[in-house]
Design an enzyme around this catalytic site. Sequence first.
Site, short mmCIF file in Angstrom:
data_model
loop_
_atom_site.label_atom_id
_atom_site.label_comp_id
_atom_site.label_asym_id
_atom_site.label_seq_id
_atom_site.Cartn_x
_atom_site.Cartn_y
_atom_site.Cartn_z
N ARG A 141 -3.91 1.97 -6.57
CA ARG A 141 -4.20 3.10 -5.68
C ARG A 141 -3.94 4.48 -6.31
NH1 ARG A 141 -2.58 4.22 -1.26
NH2 ARG A 141 -4.59 4.47 -0.24
N CYS A 160 -3.11 0.13 -21.45
CA CYS A 160 -3.67 1.09 -22.41
C CYS A 160 -4.78 1.92 -21.80
CB CYS A 160 -4.17 0.35 -23.64
SG CYS A 160 -5.40 -0.87 -23.20
#
Length: 443
Positions: A337, A367
């Site tokens: 979210r 990453c």
Amino acid sequence: MSTQVRTANPPLAGDPPALFEDAGLERGADGSLRLGGVALEAVARDAGTPAYVYNGSAIRDRFATLDQAFDGLPHEIHFAVKSNGSLAVLRILKELGAGADIVSGGELRRALRVGFTARKIVFSGVGKSESELEAAIGARIGSINIESVEELAVIERLVGRRSVEYPVRLGIRVNPDVAAETHPYITTGAGGIKFGVPVEQVVALGRRIAANPRLTLVTIAMHLGSQLLDPAPFALGARKLIELIDEVRDAGVRTIESIDVGGGLGIRYRDESPLAPATLAAVLAPLVAGKQLAVHLEPGRYLTGSAGVLLSRVLYRKRSGGKDFVIVDASMTDLVRPSHYQAYHAIVELVSRGRDSRIVDVVGPVCETGDFLALDRPLADVEPGEYVAILCAGAYGSVMASNYNTRPRAPEVLIERGRYAVIRARETVEDLFRGESINPFDG
Ligand code: LLP
């Protein structure tokens, strides 16, 4: 702006009392954070991190508040399974008398597995496949809420070819073209959005359903969007739905039993004033008066959002480019979210030691630069090895988790009556290899 704001008593930092109350969180005299009476540090040590933890009694309280607010009206509450599909959470809601709002064949299986009464299951969604529709027809659910004339054509074909003795209960999910003020990704009832049937097609669709002896139109539905804080869009949308119901009834279709106003009740993530269920009930009551209609609701976030936290361990602290980073073991794969909707989730230390706080970015190991849980946030100076809790994570948390970076999904833990238990085990890396072949053409 300096990123090193240090004050002994920063105004924004610390425990947010209203969020604590919503969740059933308390800070013990020893500084340890408790949820539903259980010390979260013990849960974090037992279950490992990251881990979702839900407070069963907070969910029960929410359900009671909503149910009581609608006491004066015939109503049904269908929990939006998409917001938290854990079987144990669904079981709690089923025991309280909720039905289930589903959006896929998988969610239908979940709802049936937990034992929801089929008649209290409603199925919305713009892209229901034939096999999903067949399963819903076979299970005799409360209503399949169609979202297009094309979907109706598929249902007509299905009920025509199989020997369906009973009339299949349908609803029409309308797009009432009401703009709700929320994040654009979670607005669903405005024009130009994929959801629902346009208002001008509803009466013809209603007639077409009524003309088929194997189909019966039982509800007219909408869902305007999520995290709504204002009753006005509900009032506008419901008024449009009532007008449509009147028109469909005038056209001779006499089978409509309910108006489904969808989900969308917002919760407090920061300092919002959420829409009280009693306010919503008061807005809807005059609209349905004398209409012989039950009010159906499809809340997800309202029932479980505040009741859950995501526990995470601090891995590192680092300073780079003039910023302070707290790197934790939860990431966007656990709670998407913040990065997907720029959503605010409060973060607090699990054991408070009266430390200073500083402005940090709380980031995960994935990453992606977008892998953050909070940006420019005051947080107590937590040390590596310590735990933090990310609040308001009980809805659209675990269900939206992914396996990006081959990260197994976090476990879920339920707290009930001062005890806790794992209700979904942590995924293993081996689980993630399932179904893969290394060299399918070998030999
Ligand atoms: N009914 C229908 C037809 C829906 O599409 C939804 C949510 C609900 C009910 C439940 O809405 P709620 O009461 O939970 O607001 N992933 C987003 C929210 C997406 C909502 C999708 N539909 C988020 O994390 O904010």
